[in-house]
Design a protein around this motif. Structure first.
Motif, PDB file in Angstrom:
ATOM      1  N   SER A 173       5.598  12.566   2.497  1.00  0.00           N
ATOM      2  CA  SER A 173       4.876  11.445   3.106  1.00  0.00           C
ATOM      3  C   SER A 173       4.208  10.575   2.042  1.00  0.00           C
ATOM      4  O   SER A 173       4.163  10.925   0.862  1.00  0.00           O
ATOM      5  CB  SER A 173       3.822  11.968   4.083  1.00  0.00           C
ATOM      6  N   MET A 174       3.683   9.417   2.491  1.00  0.00           N
ATOM      7  CA  MET A 174       2.964   8.517   1.600  1.00  0.00           C
ATOM      8  C   MET A 174       1.620   9.132   1.221  1.00  0.00           C
ATOM      9  O   MET A 174       0.961   9.751   2.046  1.00  0.00           O
ATOM     10  CB  MET A 174       2.746   7.166   2.284  1.00  0.00           C
ATOM     11  N   GLU A 175       1.224   8.973  -0.020  1.00  0.00           N
ATOM     12  CA  GLU A 175      -0.091   9.443  -0.454  1.00  0.00           C
ATOM     13  C   GLU A 175      -1.170   8.797   0.413  1.00  0.00           C
ATOM     14  O   GLU A 175      -1.144   7.583   0.636  1.00  0.00           O
ATOM     15  CB  GLU A 175      -0.315   9.086  -1.921  1.00  0.00           C
ATOM     16  N   PRO A 176      -2.128   9.560   0.929  1.00  0.00           N
ATOM     17  CA  PRO A 176      -3.211   8.982   1.735  1.00  0.00           C
ATOM     18  C   PRO A 176      -3.924   7.851   0.998  1.00  0.00           C
ATOM     19  O   PRO A 176      -4.249   7.974  -0.179  1.00  0.00           O
ATOM     20  CB  PRO A 176      -4.149  10.174   1.969  1.00  0.00           C
ATOM     21  N   GLY A 177      -4.131   6.754   1.719  1.00  0.00           N
ATOM     22  CA  GLY A 177      -4.829   5.609   1.133  1.00  0.00           C
ATOM     23  C   GLY A 177      -3.917   4.587   0.493  1.00  0.00           C
ATOM     24  O   GLY A 177      -4.333   3.461   0.232  1.00  0.00           O
ATOM     25  N   ILE A 178      -2.657   4.943   0.225  1.00  0.00           N
ATOM     26  CA  ILE A 178      -1.696   4.017  -0.374  1.00  0.00           C
ATOM     27  C   ILE A 178      -0.925   3.337   0.748  1.00  0.00           C
ATOM     28  O   ILE A 178      -0.219   3.990   1.508  1.00  0.00           O
ATOM     29  CB  ILE A 178      -0.718   4.756  -1.312  1.00  0.00           C
ATOM     30  N   ASN A 179      -1.059   2.023   0.869  1.00  0.00           N
ATOM     31  CA  ASN A 179      -0.375   1.330   1.956  1.00  0.00           C
ATOM     32  C   ASN A 179      -0.731  -0.150   1.940  1.00  0.00           C
ATOM     33  O   ASN A 179      -1.435  -0.624   1.034  1.00  0.00           O
ATOM     34  CB  ASN A 179      -0.751   1.937   3.313  1.00  0.00           C
ATOM     35  N   VAL A 180      -0.255  -0.856   2.963  1.00  0.00           N
ATOM     36  CA  VAL A 180      -0.646  -2.246   3.238  1.00  0.00           C
ATOM     37  C   VAL A 180      -1.666  -2.204   4.362  1.00  0.00           C
ATOM     38  O   VAL A 180      -1.464  -1.518   5.366  1.00  0.00           O
ATOM     39  CB  VAL A 180       0.577  -3.094   3.660  1.00  0.00           C
ATOM     40  N   TYR A 181      -2.771  -2.959   4.197  1.00  0.00           N
ATOM     41  CA  TYR A 181      -3.851  -2.923   5.179  1.00  0.00           C
ATOM     42  C   TYR A 181      -4.239  -4.330   5.639  1.00  0.00           C
ATOM     43  O   TYR A 181      -4.130  -5.308   4.883  1.00  0.00           O
ATOM     44  CB  TYR A 181      -5.096  -2.255   4.585  1.00  0.00           C
TER      45      TYR A 181
END
Length: 248
Positions: A173-181
């Motif tokens: 999965s994606m590392e927590p906190g890494i994303n588009v917000y």
């Protein structure tokens, strides 16, 4: 000699891929003025009306303009011309289809404002350092780049070093906190993109959550991407132009 001067930085045009193609970015573009700044300026210039009264008048003016637009009228003042529009393809017997068609508004500067812009000169400051940045956000459903969002549809985020990269997780999965917000103006609520369908250094395609409430948002990318390496700590990249979810 120009009465006003816009200072611009030149940045590579990531949309063409041509290394000799640049776009100009106004140096103050990220410093957006809000209604509170307008009120403060009016008071500072000697207005005899209290700031609370000015705010009430501006709020009422905007409410009336919104009502005119919702009733299908164009609105034209000394600054901007707003025109209702329903984009999408139609057949001769077709009725309005939610999802295929959409009520929206085109905004064009008034003739008076175009005349005022003739007073502006431009000074090039040079080629800007090509660090991580968001250059342009395009709403896929409408093709607009003015910050308007379509719920449940994609946006194309063009820029430098915008790829979403985090530390590998055991479950893939994606590392927590890494994303588009999509972040509210007070910075309290940050809603993740519904999905990432394209993820490249110069372009990310993200899905706007269908549940995002009406209002103004800041687009934020949190990533460890830094070209050929992974950053020890995530970096935050924010878009200078506010994004807007209009009223249904």
């Amino acid at each position: 000699m120009a009465k006003f001067e816009w200072k611009v930085w030149l940045r590579p045009n990531v949309l063409t891929g041509d290394p000799t193609d640049y776009v100009a970015e106004v140096d103050t573009a990220g410093h957006t003025r809000q209604q509170a700044d307008i009120i403060e300026r009016m008071v500072a210039e000697g207005s005899e009306i209290k700031s609370e009264t000015i705010k009430a008048i501006l709020d009422r003016t905007n409410a009336i303009k919104r009502d005119f637009i919702l009733r299908g009228y164009g609105v034209n003042d000394d600054f901007i011309h707003l025109t209702p529009r329903v984009p999408g393809s139609w057949t001769g017997t077709e009725t309005y289809t939610e999802g295929k068609h959409r009520a929206t508004v085109d905004a064009v500067l008034s003739r008076d404002m175009h005349e005022e812009l003739k007073q502006v000169g431009v000074r090039v400051l040079g080629v800007a350092d090509s660090g991580a940045r968001i250059m342009l956000v395009t709403d896929v459903a409408t093709g607009k780049t003015d910050g308007t969002l379509t719920l449940g549809d994609d946006i194309v985020i063009a820029g430098d070093k915008v790829k979403i990269v985090g530390l590998p997780q055991p479950d893939g999965s994606m590392e927590p906190g890494i994303n588009v917000y999509f972040v509210t103006p007070d910075g309290v609520a940050a809603t993740q993109a519904a999905r990432i369908s394209e993820n490249m250094p110069s372009k990310v395609v993200a899905r706007v959550p269908a549940t995002l409430a009406e209002g103004i948002y800041t687009l934020r990318i949190v990533t460890r991407f830094a070209g050929g390496k992974i950053l020890k700590t995530p970096r935050v990249i924010e878009y200078a132009v506010p994004l807007v979810v209009p009223k249904p």
